[in-house]
Motif scaffolding. Structure first.
Motif, PDB file in Angstrom:
ATOM      1  N   GLU A  20      -6.301  -2.633   1.386  1.00  0.00           N
ATOM      2  CA  GLU A  20      -7.160  -3.706   0.869  1.00  0.00           C
ATOM      3  C   GLU A  20      -7.587  -3.403  -0.563  1.00  0.00           C
ATOM      4  O   GLU A  20      -7.608  -4.287  -1.414  1.00  0.00           O
ATOM      5  CB  GLU A  20      -8.384  -3.877   1.766  1.00  0.00           C
ATOM      6  CG  GLU A  20      -8.073  -4.517   3.101  1.00  0.00           C
ATOM      7  CD  GLU A  20      -9.276  -4.558   4.016  1.00  0.00           C
ATOM      8  OE1 GLU A  20     -10.410  -4.302   3.535  1.00  0.00           O
ATOM      9  OE2 GLU A  20      -9.091  -4.841   5.208  1.00  0.00           O
ATOM     10  N   THR A  23      -4.600  -3.971  -2.819  1.00  0.00           N
ATOM     11  CA  THR A  23      -4.369  -5.405  -2.998  1.00  0.00           C
ATOM     12  C   THR A  23      -5.405  -5.998  -3.948  1.00  0.00           C
ATOM     13  O   THR A  23      -5.075  -6.772  -4.842  1.00  0.00           O
ATOM     14  CB  THR A  23      -4.431  -6.122  -1.631  1.00  0.00           C
ATOM     15  OG1 THR A  23      -3.454  -5.538  -0.769  1.00  0.00           O
ATOM     16  CG2 THR A  23      -4.161  -7.602  -1.771  1.00  0.00           C
ATOM     17  N   ASN A  26      -4.619  -5.019  -7.495  1.00  0.00           N
ATOM     18  CA  ASN A  26      -3.481  -5.790  -8.011  1.00  0.00           C
ATOM     19  C   ASN A  26      -3.906  -7.201  -8.376  1.00  0.00           C
ATOM     20  O   ASN A  26      -3.508  -7.729  -9.417  1.00  0.00           O
ATOM     21  CB  ASN A  26      -2.345  -5.833  -6.987  1.00  0.00           C
ATOM     22  CG  ASN A  26      -1.569  -4.545  -6.937  1.00  0.00           C
ATOM     23  OD1 ASN A  26      -1.540  -3.801  -7.913  1.00  0.00           O
ATOM     24  ND2 ASN A  26      -0.946  -4.265  -5.817  1.00  0.00           N
TER      25      ASN A  26
END
Length: 78
Positions: A20, A23, A26
């Motif tokens: 998480e 992500t 990103n």
């Protein structure tokens, strides 16, 4: 056996948290890149607007000079 499940569950939770976080990082990077590109696009549009305005002023002055020359030519003929 419960100890192993607990450890495995904790490891999965840790991996999920890492995933998480990765992500999220990103997505933050992508959003930053989008903001940067949006800023550059706005800057380019402003520069084009400025260039077009300067070109219009140059053409206006050129037209004024041509009109003044035409008036002088007409005054000479009369």
């Amino acid at each position: 056996m419960t100890g192993r499940r607990s450890t495995a569950t904790q490891e999965l939770q840790t991996l999920n948290q890492i995933f998480e976080w990765s992500t999220t990082m990103n997505l933050m990077s992508e959003e930053l890149a989008r903001a940067h590109m949006r800023s550059r696009l706005e800057q380019a549009q402003k520069e084009r607007l400025g260039y077009n305005l300067a070109a219009a002023r140059r053409l206006s002055r050129k037209a004024e000079r041509a009109a003044a020359q035409a008036r002088l030519a007409l005054a000479r003929v009369i």
